[in-house]
Design a protein around this motif. Structure first.
Motif, PDB file in Angstrom:
ATOM      1  N   THR A 141       1.094  -1.242  -0.465  1.00  0.00           N
ATOM      2  CA  THR A 141      -0.077  -0.203  -0.342  1.00  0.00           C
ATOM      3  C   THR A 141       1.107   1.126   0.027  1.00  0.00           C
ATOM      4  O   THR A 141       2.559   1.096   0.873  1.00  0.00           O
ATOM      5  CB  THR A 141      -0.460   0.185   1.592  1.00  0.00           C
ATOM      6  N   SER A 143       0.725   3.406   1.774  1.00  0.00           N
ATOM      7  CA  SER A 143       0.850   4.260   3.775  1.00  0.00           C
ATOM      8  C   SER A 143       1.966   3.607   3.756  1.00  0.00           C
ATOM      9  O   SER A 143       2.846   3.891   4.672  1.00  0.00           O
ATOM     10  CB  SER A 143      -0.193   4.011   4.850  1.00  0.00           C
ATOM     11  N   ASP A 281      -6.324   2.025   3.224  1.00  0.00           N
ATOM     12  CA  ASP A 281      -5.884   1.914   2.153  1.00  0.00           C
ATOM     13  C   ASP A 281      -6.775   0.831   1.459  1.00  0.00           C
ATOM     14  O   ASP A 281      -6.948   1.289   0.407  1.00  0.00           O
ATOM     15  CB  ASP A 281      -3.922   1.173   1.486  1.00  0.00           C
TER      16      ASP A 281
END
Length: 343
Positions: A141, A143, A281
């Motif tokens: 993801t 993040s 996400d």
């Protein structure tokens, strides 16, 4: 057909997101003209992982692993985990000057700190050293990519996840759970790092169901006799339980993705979770769940979300597209290496 060796310390009989992801990868790579050769603890002596005996760690002389790799002579090596097997394969690649990629699946520093007094920064230093030796580190993801980049990880590449939308769907047998509604469901490892207590302590109407096994199971079962602990379920049994529930509660603050959230949404379940990496996400502002620091408020509000919306969001994630992304990463690092070699 290119031959990709995938080394993983996580494998059967473990049931987790890493194993599911690698199973799907091995299944779909041949459709794209590549063969997955799995190197796992199967065939080696193993010992139980301290504090987590369900996980078995490979014990093998480095020479025996090196001989296996020499015999296979793959076109590419991908190291999926940072365990004993992963370190042995990394050593072989460096010694043979072989290109390899890695993937970051699990927040081991946080998991270790939850059990032992080991500073998180120390553990991340070890992981950074491990992954930065490769040609690329795949993360699931945005993040996690941002977080690892801030910790000094290099050559990060995105590799997302998918869901089996034929197995997990809302039309399955909803009668398998004969419990007061609404039914709130958790699926995953039952371990301290999953923060399951944050879910079980909530004051919610209806019923709570936990599917999974792990070192914290006995303690949580004793502390919460009102909760239905169903143990490990897989395949159609698991899919029926998803479809029979009303809300999926994901209390973890440490997961890097959370494949179970996609499975839940594909089954028509809205997700209630904290607004952290993983849920941010996978669910985000999609309308398929509620993210809130007040997990109780999130669980109650999620009940108003339509099952159709949850399914629509999940269908945007397929294992075929995730496999294509993985293979594009592998071919990309080889193109980059070749261009540098002949520059």
């Amino acid at each position: 057909m290119s031959r990709i060796l995938i080394a993983s310390d996580a494998w059967h009989p473990q049931i987790n997101g890493v194993v599911r992801t690698l199973e799907r990868l091995a299944r779909h790579l041949p459709e794209l003209g590549a063969e997955a050769i799995m190197l796992t603890p199967d065939g080696f002596n193993t010992v139980p992982c301290p504090t987590y005996p369900e996980i078995r760690l490979t014990v093998a002389p480095p020479g025996s692993i090196a001989r296996k790799l020499d015999a296979v002579d793959p076109d590419h090596v991908h190291i999926a985990t940072e365990g004993p097997l992963g370190f042995a394969v990394r050593r072989w690649c460096i010694q043979r000057r072989r290109l390899f990629t890695t993937s970051y699946h699990t927040r081991f520093p946080e998991y270790l700190a939850a059990r032992l007094p080991v500073p998180v920064d120390w553990s991340y230093g070890v992981l950074r050293h491990f992954h930065n030796a490769g040609a690329g580190c795949m993360v699931s993801t945005r993040s996690i990519e941002q977080e690892l980049r801030g910790r000094g990880f290099r050559n990060l590449m995105r590799w997302s996840r998918g869901v089996d939308a034929e197995l997990f769907h809302p039309g399955r047998n909803r009668a398998v759970l004969d419990l007061p509604r609404p039914i709130y469901l958790y699926v995953g490892r039952v371990a301290v790092e999953k923060n399951i207590g944050a879910f079980l302590d909530l004051k919610l109407p209806g019923s709570k169901v936990v599917v999974g096994d792990g070192p914290a199971l006995d303690g949580l079962r004793r502390a919460h006799p009102e909760v239905s602990f169903l143990g490990t379920r897989v395949g159609t049994d698991l899919a029926d339980i998803y479809a029979a529930s009303d809300c999926f509660v994901f209390p973890s603050r440490t997961d890097t993705f959370g494949v179970v959230m996609l499975e839940a949404m594909a089954s028509g379940l809205p997700v209630a979770a904290f607004p952290v990496a993983g849920p941010r996400d996978v669910v985000g502002n999609s309308g398929a769940g509620i993210l809130d620091d007040d997990l109780q408020a999130a669980a109650l509000a999620a009940l108003a979300i339509s099952r159709e919306r949850c399914r629509q969001v999940a269908l945007q994630n397929s294992w075929q597209s995730a496999t294509r992304q993985f293979l594009d990463n592998v071919t990309g690092v080889h193109r980059t290496f070749a261009s540098h070699a002949f520059a």
